[in-house]
Enzyme design. Sequence first.
Site, PDB file in Angstrom:
ATOM      1  N   LYS A 148      13.867  11.578 -20.097  1.00  0.00           N
ATOM      2  CA  LYS A 148      15.274  11.179 -20.087  1.00  0.00           C
ATOM      3  C   LYS A 148      16.011  11.762 -21.293  1.00  0.00           C
ATOM      4  O   LYS A 148      17.084  12.372 -21.150  1.00  0.00           O
ATOM      5  CB  LYS A 148      15.372   9.646 -20.088  1.00  0.00           C
ATOM      6  CG  LYS A 148      16.804   9.132 -19.947  1.00  0.00           C
ATOM      7  CD  LYS A 148      16.926   7.638 -20.281  1.00  0.00           C
ATOM      8  CE  LYS A 148      16.401   6.752 -19.197  1.00  0.00           C
ATOM      9  NZ  LYS A 148      17.454   6.375 -18.217  1.00  0.00           N
TER      10      LYS A 148
ATOM     11  N   ARG B 271      17.174   2.355 -23.580  1.00  0.00           N
ATOM     12  CA  ARG B 271      16.293   2.621 -22.438  1.00  0.00           C
ATOM     13  C   ARG B 271      15.044   3.363 -22.883  1.00  0.00           C
ATOM     14  O   ARG B 271      15.066   4.138 -23.818  1.00  0.00           O
ATOM     15  CB  ARG B 271      16.996   3.517 -21.410  1.00  0.00           C
ATOM     16  CG  ARG B 271      18.197   2.891 -20.754  1.00  0.00           C
ATOM     17  CD  ARG B 271      18.907   3.948 -19.915  1.00  0.00           C
ATOM     18  NE  ARG B 271      20.306   3.633 -19.767  1.00  0.00           N
ATOM     19  CZ  ARG B 271      20.834   3.105 -18.652  1.00  0.00           C
ATOM     20  NH1 ARG B 271      20.077   2.855 -17.622  1.00  0.00           N
ATOM     21  NH2 ARG B 271      22.119   2.824 -18.596  1.00  0.00           N
TER      22      ARG B 271
ATOM     23  N   GLY C 273      11.268   2.317 -13.455  1.00  0.00           N
ATOM     24  CA  GLY C 273      11.301   0.854 -13.410  1.00  0.00           C
ATOM     25  C   GLY C 273      10.114   0.180 -14.076  1.00  0.00           C
ATOM     26  O   GLY C 273      10.020  -1.034 -14.061  1.00  0.00           O
TER      27      GLY C 273
ATOM     28  N   MET D 110       9.156   0.382 -17.293  1.00  0.00           N
ATOM     29  CA  MET D 110       9.388  -0.105 -18.649  1.00  0.00           C
ATOM     30  C   MET D 110      10.760  -0.763 -18.733  1.00  0.00           C
ATOM     31  O   MET D 110      11.490  -0.829 -17.751  1.00  0.00           O
ATOM     32  CB  MET D 110       9.236   1.049 -19.627  1.00  0.00           C
ATOM     33  CG  MET D 110       7.757   1.405 -19.815  1.00  0.00           C
ATOM     34  SD  MET D 110       7.532   2.751 -20.967  1.00  0.00           S
ATOM     35  CE  MET D 110       8.232   4.105 -20.075  1.00  0.00           C
TER      36      MET D 110
ATOM     37  N   ARG E 295      16.538  14.207 -13.768  1.00  0.00           N
ATOM     38  CA  ARG E 295      15.115  14.513 -13.884  1.00  0.00           C
ATOM     39  C   ARG E 295      14.678  15.139 -12.570  1.00  0.00           C
ATOM     40  O   ARG E 295      15.373  15.005 -11.555  1.00  0.00           O
ATOM     41  CB  ARG E 295      14.310  13.239 -14.142  1.00  0.00           C
ATOM     42  CG  ARG E 295      14.488  12.219 -13.034  1.00  0.00           C
ATOM     43  CD  ARG E 295      13.852  10.891 -13.378  1.00  0.00           C
ATOM     44  NE  ARG E 295      14.175   9.922 -12.332  1.00  0.00           N
ATOM     45  CZ  ARG E 295      13.998   8.615 -12.446  1.00  0.00           C
ATOM     46  NH1 ARG E 295      13.520   8.111 -13.562  1.00  0.00           N
ATOM     47  NH2 ARG E 295      14.299   7.807 -11.458  1.00  0.00           N
TER      48      ARG E 295
ATOM     49  N   HIS F 195      13.664   0.838  -5.385  1.00  0.00           N
ATOM     50  CA  HIS F 195      12.309   0.893  -5.912  1.00  0.00           C
ATOM     51  C   HIS F 195      11.291   1.197  -4.824  1.00  0.00           C
ATOM     52  O   HIS F 195      10.429   2.061  -4.958  1.00  0.00           O
ATOM     53  CB  HIS F 195      11.953  -0.434  -6.601  1.00  0.00           C
ATOM     54  CG  HIS F 195      10.549  -0.476  -7.098  1.00  0.00           C
ATOM     55  ND1 HIS F 195       9.521  -0.990  -6.355  1.00  0.00           N
ATOM     56  CD2 HIS F 195      10.006  -0.023  -8.247  1.00  0.00           C
ATOM     57  CE1 HIS F 195       8.395  -0.867  -7.031  1.00  0.00           C
ATOM     58  NE2 HIS F 195       8.668  -0.298  -8.187  1.00  0.00           N
TER      59      HIS F 195
ATOM     60  N   SER G 111     -25.481  26.513  -6.991  1.00  0.00           N
ATOM     61  CA  SER G 111     -24.380  25.689  -6.520  1.00  0.00           C
ATOM     62  C   SER G 111     -24.453  24.365  -7.271  1.00  0.00           C
ATOM     63  O   SER G 111     -25.463  23.668  -7.200  1.00  0.00           O
ATOM     64  CB  SER G 111     -24.488  25.471  -5.013  1.00  0.00           C
ATOM     65  OG  SER G 111     -23.439  24.640  -4.585  1.00  0.00           O
TER      66      SER G 111
ATOM     67  N   CYS H 220     -20.685  22.292  -4.861  1.00  0.00           N
ATOM     68  CA  CYS H 220     -20.657  21.639  -3.554  1.00  0.00           C
ATOM     69  C   CYS H 220     -20.635  20.125  -3.680  1.00  0.00           C
ATOM     70  O   CYS H 220     -20.781  19.418  -2.706  1.00  0.00           O
ATOM     71  CB  CYS H 220     -21.821  22.105  -2.691  1.00  0.00           C
ATOM     72  SG  CYS H 220     -23.431  21.730  -3.389  1.00  0.00           S
TER      73      CYS H 220
ATOM     74  N   TYR I  80     -16.922  30.112  -6.064  1.00  0.00           N
ATOM     75  CA  TYR I  80     -16.316  29.356  -4.967  1.00  0.00           C
ATOM     76  C   TYR I  80     -16.432  27.853  -5.205  1.00  0.00           C
ATOM     77  O   TYR I  80     -17.231  27.399  -6.014  1.00  0.00           O
ATOM     78  CB  TYR I  80     -16.949  29.718  -3.616  1.00  0.00           C
ATOM     79  CG  TYR I  80     -18.400  29.299  -3.459  1.00  0.00           C
ATOM     80  CD1 TYR I  80     -18.728  28.014  -3.031  1.00  0.00           C
ATOM     81  CD2 TYR I  80     -19.428  30.182  -3.735  1.00  0.00           C
ATOM     82  CE1 TYR I  80     -20.054  27.623  -2.891  1.00  0.00           C
ATOM     83  CE2 TYR I  80     -20.756  29.810  -3.600  1.00  0.00           C
ATOM     84  CZ  TYR I  80     -21.069  28.533  -3.177  1.00  0.00           C
ATOM     85  OH  TYR I  80     -22.361  28.139  -3.046  1.00  0.00           O
TER      86      TYR I  80
END
Lengths: 901, 901
Positions: free
Chosen positions: B27, B97, B106, B108, B347, B469, B793, B860, B880
Site C-alpha cells: 500500500k 492502515r 482485511g 489486519m 495494488r 470479502h 531419479s 519422481c 526432468y
Amino acid sequence: MTNKLVYFFGGGKADGNAKMKELLGGKGANLAEMTNIGLPVPPGFTITTEVCTEYFQNRGKYSPELEEEVSEALKRVEELMNAKFGDAENPLLMSVRSGARSSMPGMMDTILNLGLNDDTIQGLIAKTDDERFAYDAYRRFVQMYGDVVMGVRPEGVDDIDPFEEIFDKKKKAYGAKYDVELPAKALKELVSEYKTMIAERAGQKFPEKPIDQLWGAIGAVFSSWNNDRAIAYRELNNIPGDWGTAVNVQTMVFGNMGEDCGTGVGFTRNPATGENEFYGEYLLNAQGEDVVAGIRTPRPIMELEKDMPEVFNELNDVRKTLDKHYREMQDFEFTIQKRKLYMLQTRAGKRTGFASIRIAVEMVREGLISKEEALRRVEPEQLNQLLRPVFNLKEKKRRMDEGGLLAEGLNAGPGAASGQVVFNAPDAVKWAKDGKKVILVRIETSPEDIRGMNAAEGILTARGGMTSHAALVARQMGKVCVAGCGTLDISYAKRQIAVKGKIIKEGDWISLDGTEGQVIEGALVTLPSEVEQVLIHKILKPEDSPVFGLFNELMTWADAVRRLKVRTNADQPDQASVAVLFGAEGIGLCRTEHMFFGGNRIDAVREMILSDTKEGREKALAKLLPMQKEDFIGIFQAMGHRPVTIRTLDPPLHEFLPHDDEQIAELAKDMVISFDKLKAKVESLSEMNPMLGFRGCRLGIIFPEITAMQAKAVFSAAAEVKKQGVDVHPEVMIPLVGHVKELKLQREIVIKAAEEVKKETGVDFDYLVGTMIELPRGCLTADQVAQEAEFFSFGTNDLTQTTLGMSRDDAGKFLPDYVREKIYSRDPFAAIDREGVGLLMKIGVEKGRTVKPDLKIGICGEHGGEPSSVEFCHQIGLDYVSCSPYRVPVARLAAAKAALG
Amino acid sequence: MTNKLVYFFGGGKADGNAKMKELLGGKGANLAEMTNIGLPVPPGFTITTEVCTEYFQNRGKYSPELEEEVSEALKRVEELMNAKFGDAENPLLMSVRSGARSSMPGMMDTILNLGLNDDTIQGLIAKTDDERFAYDAYRRFVQMYGDVVMGVRPEGVDDIDPFEEIFDKKKKAYGAKYDVELPAKALKELVSEYKTMIAERAGQKFPEKPIDQLWGAIGAVFSSWNNDRAIAYRELNNIPGDWGTAVNVQTMVFGNMGEDCGTGVGFTRNPATGENEFYGEYLLNAQGEDVVAGIRTPRPIMELEKDMPEVFNELNDVRKTLDKHYREMQDFEFTIQKRKLYMLQTRAGKRTGFASIRIAVEMVREGLISKEEALRRVEPEQLNQLLRPVFNLKEKKRRMDEGGLLAEGLNAGPGAASGQVVFNAPDAVKWAKDGKKVILVRIETSPEDIRGMNAAEGILTARGGMTSHAALVARQMGKVCVAGCGTLDISYAKRQIAVKGKIIKEGDWISLDGTEGQVIEGALVTLPSEVEQVLIHKILKPEDSPVFGLFNELMTWADAVRRLKVRTNADQPDQASVAVLFGAEGIGLCRTEHMFFGGNRIDAVREMILSDTKEGREKALAKLLPMQKEDFIGIFQAMGHRPVTIRTLDPPLHEFLPHDDEQIAELAKDMVISFDKLKAKVESLSEMNPMLGFRGCRLGIIFPEITAMQAKAVFSAAAEVKKQGVDVHPEVMIPLVGHVKELKLQREIVIKAAEEVKKETGVDFDYLVGTMIELPRGCLTADQVAQEAEFFSFGTNDLTQTTLGMSRDDAGKFLPDYVREKIYSRDPFAAIDREGVGLLMKIGVEKGRTVKPDLKIGICGEHGGEPSSVEFCHQIGLDYVSCSPYRVPVARLAAAKAALG
C-alpha cells in the site's frame, strides 16, 4: 600384468622379505625373511596375491608370464636341491600351501608330497631306501590331492570319507589294527585303488605328470580362498574378501622318515599366559599337518631336549632369534628330517588377551619395543578378556572336593565358563540362538566347527594339544577352552561323555576352568574378574594381582597418548561410579526416560500422557519433579566435577502405555478411567513408524512443560550438590533436532529453568545446552544448529537408521545377508559406516565448527565403544566418545591407538 | 537503527516508489507511486516494515528517532493540508492502515477518523457545517479504536458486540428503525456512552490526546500482524511471518459527507473473467470499509456515470493510466469527497485462474508485456482452475426448468460446486474433515471465516458485492463463489435458508454455478473441464473453447522457455494417455506393485510370499510374468517413443497379506494351508518401522528371482511392441539404493534378463538401468552409485522422511504445529525442504556428475508437481520432473517460470 609374479627364496637369499605381506602373504614374506636372516628354510617360491586376484578375474586362467616365472623358479630350486621335478631317479618333491596377508589357520588348502607318480616313486624309494615310507607318502599325496584338488570327499554329514572307507577295508584285509601295521605292498595297492575311485567319483583321471599336479594344486589353493569356512572365518575376523591368498611352493622335507625325524610347532613365548618361555609341541615321525590337526596328541617341546638335545638347542636358539628379530611373539613350524632342522613357517602368534597384554608390556620392559608399539599390539577388544568372570574359588574347591572334577586337560583358553553340553557345531549355534549357554564338546575340532565355537561359552576337546585347531581358534576368539582331555570318552552317536564312571548327556551342565585346564560337573557360580575385584569391589589388592598390574600399566600408557576423552553412557549412580573407576571422564549420555519407569513413577507419567490439558500434564509432571531431581542428585554426586550430559525425554509416549487389551483394562481400572478412553489414547499414540514419529524434541516442542520439568529437576539437583561442595557440570542435551528452530525453542525453556533455579536457590552453577545430532538434516544444517548449541553429540544409532533408511529392529531380515554378500563390509550398527554416516558426521563437524571453531563435539551412540568407530571419531576431530561403563577401557585403548595413527 | 524510518508522500512528490514494497509494504509503495505519477492521493506517510520488525524485537517499544521522524512528516502533512493535528479549530484527521509486502485483505487492522476528541470535534463541525456527520465520524472512530486498539470486542461466539448493544438501545430509545434516523444528539450521547463502556471493559480511559491516539493506533496495526486471522492467512498463502507490516498514516477524506460523496473499489480489468473492461463498485455517502466489508451491497461502477459523469470520466482515465503504468491489472480504492476524487490505494488485483491467464495472454497481445512476463504472472497452481469440473449443461437446464433455481447472485468465483449446506466456518472445517463436501452459506463473510472458506467446495453469501470479502478471498483461493444473493433469507439460529417458499436446511445439498452466479437445489452432476473436453474427451473443438485457447497459448510459450522435461507418474495405460495429452514427455515413475493387486494376481503374489524355497517362488512368479508383460505392453503402447521408467517391486511384502485373524483364516482356507502357518508368516513379516524395513531393492537382493521376473516382463513387452513398430525406451529403476553394491547386484540381473529376451525374441531394443535416490546414503555416495547407474531419479518422499527422520504417516501429531510455529516455513512433504533434503539432492547431483557429467537425473517424488520444488529442481540442474497426470500442465508452467528465473 607386468609385475613380478613369483618370488624365489633359498640358499640364504630371497627375493622378498617380511614387509611384503600384502604381496606374498604372511607365510611367503616370512619364509623369505627367515631365509635372509640365515635360518634353515627349504628352498621354494611364492606366487603373489595379485595373481590370485587375476585368477578370479580371469575365471581361473593363468597368464603365460606366470607359467614362465614358475618354471624358472622351479629350475633354481632344482639346482639348489640338486634334484629334478618329475625325475624318475632323483625326484624333487614339493609342498603347495596357501598364505594370505592375515593368517587364517587351517581355513585354506595344502598339498604335500607333490611330484610323486608311478615313475618318481621309484626314485624316492631309491633315495630313502624305505619303500614303506615312500608308498605311505604316495598314498597320502593321492588322498590329499583327490580331496583338495579333485573334490573327492564325503557329501553331507552322514557320508563316509571314501578314502577312509578303502583304507579301513585294506586294514581289515591285512588284519592290521593300526595304520603303521600296513606293509608297503598294501600302501601301493591303496595308491592304485584310490586312483580308480577318484576317476570314478571325479569323472577324471588322477594327473600323473608332476607339472599338471603342480598347476592343479596352485588352482586349488587359490580357489580355497572362497570356500565356505574361509568366508566364515573372514566374516568373523573382518578380513576383506578381496585380499586373496598367495601360494607357496616349497621343497618337501619329511618328518616322518623314522624316529630321527619329527615335526612340531613352537611359540617364542607362551601364547596363553604370555610368559617368556619356550613353548611348543612336537611329534616324532610325523608330518606337520598331524600336529596342527590335533589327530595325535603331541608332546611338550621341552621333552625334545631328551630326544635330540642338539636339535633342541638349535631350535631354542632359533626361537630366541625370531623373538628378537621380529620383536614380537612368533608362532613357528619346523620339521626335523634325519636330525636336520628345517624351518617351514613363522608368523606373529595368536594369543589370548592375557598373553597379548603381558607380552606387550614385558617387551617394553625388556627394551624390545616402545610403549607406543605395545599399545599398537593390543587389540582393544582383547581387554574384555581381562574383564571376564572367574569362578568363585571356594565353591569350586568344594565341588572338586565332592568329586566334581571330571577331567583335566590343557589350559588352552583361559577364563571360566559354564554351559550345557552339545556335541556339534550346528547344535551349538541353534541352542545359543535360543538363548542357552552351551559348551561345545568335540573329540577334536576342525575348521568346519568355527561358527559353533563362536556360539559356545567354552570348548572342550578330548584330543589335540596347545597348538591344535581347537586351542588355536579358541585363543584367537578369546574363548574359554580346555583341550586334549584324553580321559573323556565322547560318543557323538549316544550324545554323551563317559568319564570316571559318570555319564554326562547332551544338555547337562558342566563348567570349564580354562586357566587351570579343569572340567567340573554342573554349573559353577562366577565372581567378577580380577580387574573388577581390584577396581570396583576392592576385595583384591592391586599388588596381589599381576593381571591388574598389566592392565593398569597399559591403560596408563594409553591415557598418556590419546587425545579423545572417554565418557560413559549411564543413567544410574552405580553405573556412573563403575564407569568412573574404569576411567570415564564424564557422562556422555544420561537417558532420562529410564527414570520414568521405576516404582510408582510410571503412574505419574501415564497420568501426564492421559491429560488433555496443559494444566493436567503440569500437575502430573509436578509429581515427577522431585523424583527426577533425586535421580540427578545421585548421578551428580557419583560423577563429581566431571561433566554430565543429560538428554531430555526421547521415546514415543506409547512406550509408557500398555498395548494389549488385558493390560489396558487393568490400567484403566487403576487409573479410574474408562477402558474405551484409555484404549483410544493408546491407539491414537500408536504409530506406523515410531522411529520416525512423535518423539525426541518433538515431544518437548508440543508439550514444553515436559522439558521445563526436566530442566528444573536437573538444575535443582545441580544447585543442591553444588551446595554440598561438588563442582557440578550439567549439560542438557536436546534429542532428535533436525531444524535449528527446534533447538532454539527447547533451549529457551532450559535457560529459563536454569535462571529460575538460580534465583530460587541463590546458587550459581555452570551448565551447557546442546543437542544430539542424529538426523541427516541435523548434520546438513549443522552450521545453523551450532548457533544455538554449546555442544554436539552424535547419536549414531539413529543417524545410521535414517541415513541408511534401515530400521535396526527390522534389518534382521536382510542385513545379515547384506554383510555376507559384502554389500556392507561390516554391520553398520556395529561399526560406523564411514562412507555414508561418517561423511554426514564429517559434514556436521565441519559446518558446526565454521560457526563455533571450538564447538565441543562427542558421540554417544553405541559406536562410541567400538574400536574402529573410535578411530574414526578421532580422525574427524571429535572431542570425546561415550560408551557403556564396561567399554570404557576398550575406548581408552582404541583412542590411544587412533592417536598413534 | 540508522535507516530512514518514515517515508512521506503528498503534493505530487513522494519519498518512495512502487519498487519499495519490501520496505513500505504494498500500500505504502503504491501510494508513493500514484503520488509520483500525478494521481490525486491524500498526503500522508508510511512507517517502514523494518520498524515493525524492531517493534517486535523490542517488545513494543519505539525508538526516539521514530518519534522524531513521525512528528516531522506530520508537520509536512499539516502544511500541505493547511490544518493541524489536534487543533480545535482546524483539525487534521488521519487514517492509520496496515500495509504488508503482500496484500492480506482485511486481515489486519485499520483506524479511521483519528484525531477526534471533544475539542477537535468542534472544528470538524465548524468546517463541515454538519454536526450529525461530525458526531457520526466521532462515534465510528471511538468504536473502531475501542475495538482495535483497546481490545473491546465480543468474547467468544455467543457474546454480543458491546458497541452494537449500546447502539441498538439508543435506536430503540430514539424510536429509530435505521441508523441514519439517529440525530446528532443521539450520536453525541453514543460517543460518551462508548467511552464509559470502554473504560469499564478495558480498565483504561479512552485517550483524548490525538498524538496518544496516533501511537496507540500505530502499535495496534503492528500488533495485528500477529493476530490469529493474519497468521492463518499467511499459512494458507505461504507468506513468511518475519516480513512484518508497514503502517500508513494518511489524511482522512470522507465519502460519507452526503450524496455528493462516495467511495468505491475498481479493477482495471474484470477480476473474475479477465475481460478488459472497467469493473468495480461504489456506494454513495459511505466510508471505504463499508464497501469492502460487504455490509451494504454496492452498485456497479458503470452507474456512477449517471450519478457524477465528470468524476466517472476522471476515474475511468485513472483506471486506464494505472493499467498501462503498472502493465498489470490493478485493484484500487477511491473516495469522492464533495465531487472531488481521491485515490486511496492501488495494488495488483487478485483474480481467478481464468482471469489471470486471460489478462496475461491478452496483455501480450496488446503489446503491454512480453510472453516471458505473462508466464511470470500466472501462478502454476492457477491452471488447476481451468481443470475444474463444470456442470452438465443439459442436466442443469432440466433442473432449472423444474424450478430448481433457488437464487441468482454475483458470479464472484467461477466454477461448479455441489455440497451440503453449513452455516459457519467451524462446521465447514469439521464436516470437510469428515470427508463431506460442504457449501459454506453466510449472510456475509468476514476474515474469521477463512479457514472455513478454505475447507468448503463453494461459498454462498446473501450480502456483499464483487469486491466484498467473500468475493475477494474466494477469488484468491480459487473457490467457487456466488455472492450477494439478496433473496436468500438466511437464519443462523434455525440453520436454514428460506427462499422462494422453500426451506433449505443444514446438510441439504445445493449446487453453485460460480461462472453464471446461480444457486440450484440439490447436487448436480459435473462434466470434465473444457480443457479436458477438448484435449482428452474430444467432445469440444479447440476453436469453440476460448478457455482452451488461452490455456494452449500459455502452455506453448511455457514449453518454448523451459529447460526441464516433464514426465508423469503413471502405472496404467489410461493414466499414461491422459498424461501425454497434458504434455507429458515420458513416464518418470511406473510403480509395478499396483499391478500386483488386480484380479487373481494377488493370489500368485501371496503364493510367492508363502513359498519357502526359491523354486516355489519362481513357480508363483512364472504365473505373474505374462500378466506383468501385458501391463507393460499397454503402457509402452500408450507412451510410444517416450521413455518409460519402471520401478521394480518396492513395498514390504506384508502389504500383500491380510492382517486380522478373520481375513487370515479366510485366506488360509483359500490357499489350503494352515491358519497357524499363515499367521506365523504374517507375523514374521510384520515390522516395527516398515518404512525402514525389508522393502525396495532389499527384496530383490534377498529374492533375486522377483527382479528377474520383472525385468523379463519389461523386456518381453518391449520386444513385442518394438515388433509392432513402436520405438520403445524402457528404463528400469531400482528403488531404495543406499549402497552401490545393491545397484550392481540388481543391475546384473536386469542386464541378464535383457540379453536373454533379445536372444529369445531376436529383437534389439534400447534400455537403461538406473536407480531411485531416496536415502541420504544414496546422495552421499552418489559418485559410487553413479558408476552403476545410467540415470538417477530422486524419490523425495522417502528422502524427506529419512533426512528429517519424520514418518509421513505419523507426522500428523506434530508437523501441523511445526508449520504453525514456523519451525518449518512449509510442510516439507508438500514443498522440498531446500536446506536439508535439497542440500542432499545437490550433493547427489554434483557427486553423480563428477563420475558421469551427462548423467540423466530426474525427480519422481510428489514434489515433482509442486511449483517451488520444480523451481528448485531446475536450479540444481535436474533433467526432468515427474508428477501425476493432472499436475503435468502445472509442472510445465513451473518449469518455464524457473527457467525465467
